[in-house]
Write an enzyme that holds these catalytic residues in place. Structure first.
Site, PDB file in Angstrom:
ATOM      1  N   LYS A  94       0.856  -1.192   0.000  1.00  0.00           N
ATOM      2  CA  LYS A  94       0.000   0.000   0.000  1.00  0.00           C
ATOM      3  C   LYS A  94       0.889   1.238   0.000  1.00  0.00           C
ATOM      4  O   LYS A  94       1.714   1.421   0.888  1.00  0.00           O
ATOM      5  CB  LYS A  94      -0.923  -0.005   1.227  1.00  0.00           C
TER       6      LYS A  94
ATOM      7  N   ARG B 279     -10.943   9.853   1.930  1.00  0.00           N
ATOM      8  CA  ARG B 279     -10.790  10.522   3.234  1.00  0.00           C
ATOM      9  C   ARG B 279     -11.925  11.521   3.458  1.00  0.00           C
ATOM     10  O   ARG B 279     -12.339  11.755   4.596  1.00  0.00           O
ATOM     11  CB  ARG B 279      -9.414  11.176   3.326  1.00  0.00           C
TER      12      ARG B 279
ATOM     13  N   LYS C 153       1.133  10.131   5.634  1.00  0.00           N
ATOM     14  CA  LYS C 153       1.211   8.728   6.044  1.00  0.00           C
ATOM     15  C   LYS C 153       2.493   8.051   5.560  1.00  0.00           C
ATOM     16  O   LYS C 153       2.570   6.829   5.480  1.00  0.00           O
ATOM     17  CB  LYS C 153      -0.036   7.985   5.552  1.00  0.00           C
TER      18      LYS C 153
ATOM     19  N   GLU D   9       7.395  -6.592   1.270  1.00  0.00           N
ATOM     20  CA  GLU D   9       6.207  -6.455   2.123  1.00  0.00           C
ATOM     21  C   GLU D   9       5.235  -7.624   1.895  1.00  0.00           C
ATOM     22  O   GLU D   9       4.687  -8.193   2.835  1.00  0.00           O
ATOM     23  CB  GLU D   9       5.468  -5.146   1.799  1.00  0.00           C
TER      24      GLU D   9
ATOM     25  N   LYS E 295      -2.245  -1.577  -3.774  1.00  0.00           N
ATOM     26  CA  LYS E 295      -3.111  -0.396  -3.697  1.00  0.00           C
ATOM     27  C   LYS E 295      -2.266   0.857  -3.722  1.00  0.00           C
ATOM     28  O   LYS E 295      -1.280   0.901  -2.986  1.00  0.00           O
ATOM     29  CB  LYS E 295      -3.903  -0.481  -2.392  1.00  0.00           C
TER      30      LYS E 295
ATOM     31  N   SER F  55     -10.545   5.372  -4.581  1.00  0.00           N
ATOM     32  CA  SER F  55     -11.485   6.484  -4.733  1.00  0.00           C
ATOM     33  C   SER F  55     -11.049   7.501  -5.788  1.00  0.00           C
ATOM     34  O   SER F  55     -11.858   7.928  -6.616  1.00  0.00           O
ATOM     35  CB  SER F  55     -11.684   7.178  -3.383  1.00  0.00           C
TER      36      SER F  55
ATOM     37  N   TYR G 271     -15.409   0.691  -6.769  1.00  0.00           N
ATOM     38  CA  TYR G 271     -16.685   1.395  -6.628  1.00  0.00           C
ATOM     39  C   TYR G 271     -17.525   1.255  -7.892  1.00  0.00           C
ATOM     40  O   TYR G 271     -18.664   1.697  -7.923  1.00  0.00           O
ATOM     41  CB  TYR G 271     -16.417   2.878  -6.317  1.00  0.00           C
TER      42      TYR G 271
END
Ligand code: PBG
Length: 324
Positions: free
Chosen positions: A196, A206, A218, A234, A249, A275, A314
């Protein structure tokens, strides 16, 4: 002109093209993210995600039935938590009667066969909007992992089929697996957001959850988008620690990573068509710059071609309509 090989032969009609198509989308490929809010009969449009809504629990029950009737088999739940319930410890995240726990039960009661996945991270519950516990300007790892493990067990108790840690803390997959084992949840799966990246494309999400970080960014936990090999590290660690499904992602700007991860592991790989990727297509279509339906199909097919076994999107309902 004599040609030994004429590649256009296999492109000359829709029927031939369909016969030799390498990548076919199916409703089984999709995970439907859903945003849940408190209230009754609430279906509020997210301003930065036109055509996508926050749903109250009664609406969730309805939606889950509809998704199932369309052939969609999994949902991924996110909750929007009122500010007064947010703190720096994730207290509300482990509340057995919290919105997430009630949403899981609602979805399962409404449609027991639906695969219910849940977001595991502290940001929607954090007064700082960070995915972990904050000390000074630090997002502390190990104390956060303890809460994530407790949160996962609480989702399992409520009936979640698969918990999906999206936080990028170190060691959380192993800790969650151990906590589930200790509590005898031997059938609860883990879908790890393994690779990610710290991305500007999460912006609309958000807004949807009112979860933007209150300070900083982040980048001390999500990955640097300049990196490729780190994604493999990872992902392999998450598999080692017990992930059943791994995820890449965002999606669109990371198709190379998706392919490399797919080639590196033997567990199913998911991708999150996030999104910002949704909103870009919506905005361009609204402006008349793109054909929305064609852009959706081309995008989703690209994910599958790049190696995705599962696609969180979505656009899932649109996709089902379009692949009919
Ligand atoms: C938070 C989380 C994010 C998304 C899923 N889980 C946002 C973030 O990390 O800031 C993004 C999903 C999207 O943009 O559609 N743990």
């Amino acid at each position: 002109m004599y040609l030994q090989r004429r590649n256009r032969i296999l492109r000359q009609s829709p029927a031939i093209r369909a016969l030799v198509a390498e990548t076919i989308l199916s409703p089984d490929d999709f995970i439907v993210p859903l945003f849940i809010v408190e209230g009754k009969d609430v279906k509020e449009e997210i301003s930065t995600m036109p055509g996508y809504y926050r749903l109250s629990l009664d609406q969730l029950a309805r939606e889950v039935k509809e998704l199932w009737s369309l052939g969609l088999k999994s949902i991924l739940l996110f909750v929007k938590v009122p500010d007064e319930l947010k703190d720096n410890k994730g207290t509300e995240a482990v509340n057995p009667d919290g919105l997430m726990q009630r949403a899981i039960k609602t979805a399962k009661n409404s449609c027991p066969d639906m695969v219910v996945m849940t977001d595991v991270a502290l940001d929607p519950f954090s007064s700082y909007g960070h995915d972990g516990i904050v000390e000074g300007h630090d997002i502390v790892n190990d104390a956060t992992v303890d809460v994530l493990a407790a949160m996962s067990v609480s989702h399992a108790i409520a009936g979640a089929d698969i918990v999906a840690p999206s936080d990028m803390m170190d060691g959380r997959i192993g800790a969650i697996r151990e906590a589930l084992e200790e509590s005898n949840f031997t059938k609860t799966g883990i879908m790890a957001y393994s690779a990610k990246y710290a991305s500007c494309f999460y912006g609309p999400f958000r807004d949807a959850l009112d979860s933007a970080p209150g300070f900083g960014d982040k980048k001390t936990y999500q990955m640097n988008y300049a990196n490729r090999i780190e994604a493999i590290k990872e992902t392999l660690m998450d598999v080692e620690e017990g992930a059943d499904i791994v995820m890449v992602k965002p999606g669109l700007a990371y198709l190379d990573i998706l392919r490399e991860v797919k080639d590196a592991v033997t567990v199913p790989v998911s991708v999150y068509n996030i999104s910002g990727e949704y909103s870009m297509i919506k905005a361009a279509a609204k402006a008349g710059f793109l054909d929305e339906d064609k852009a959706i199909l081309e995008t989703l097919t690209a994910f599958k071609r790049a190696g995705a076994d599962l696609i969180a999107t979505y656009f899932a309902k649109d996709a089902v309509r379009l692949i009919g």
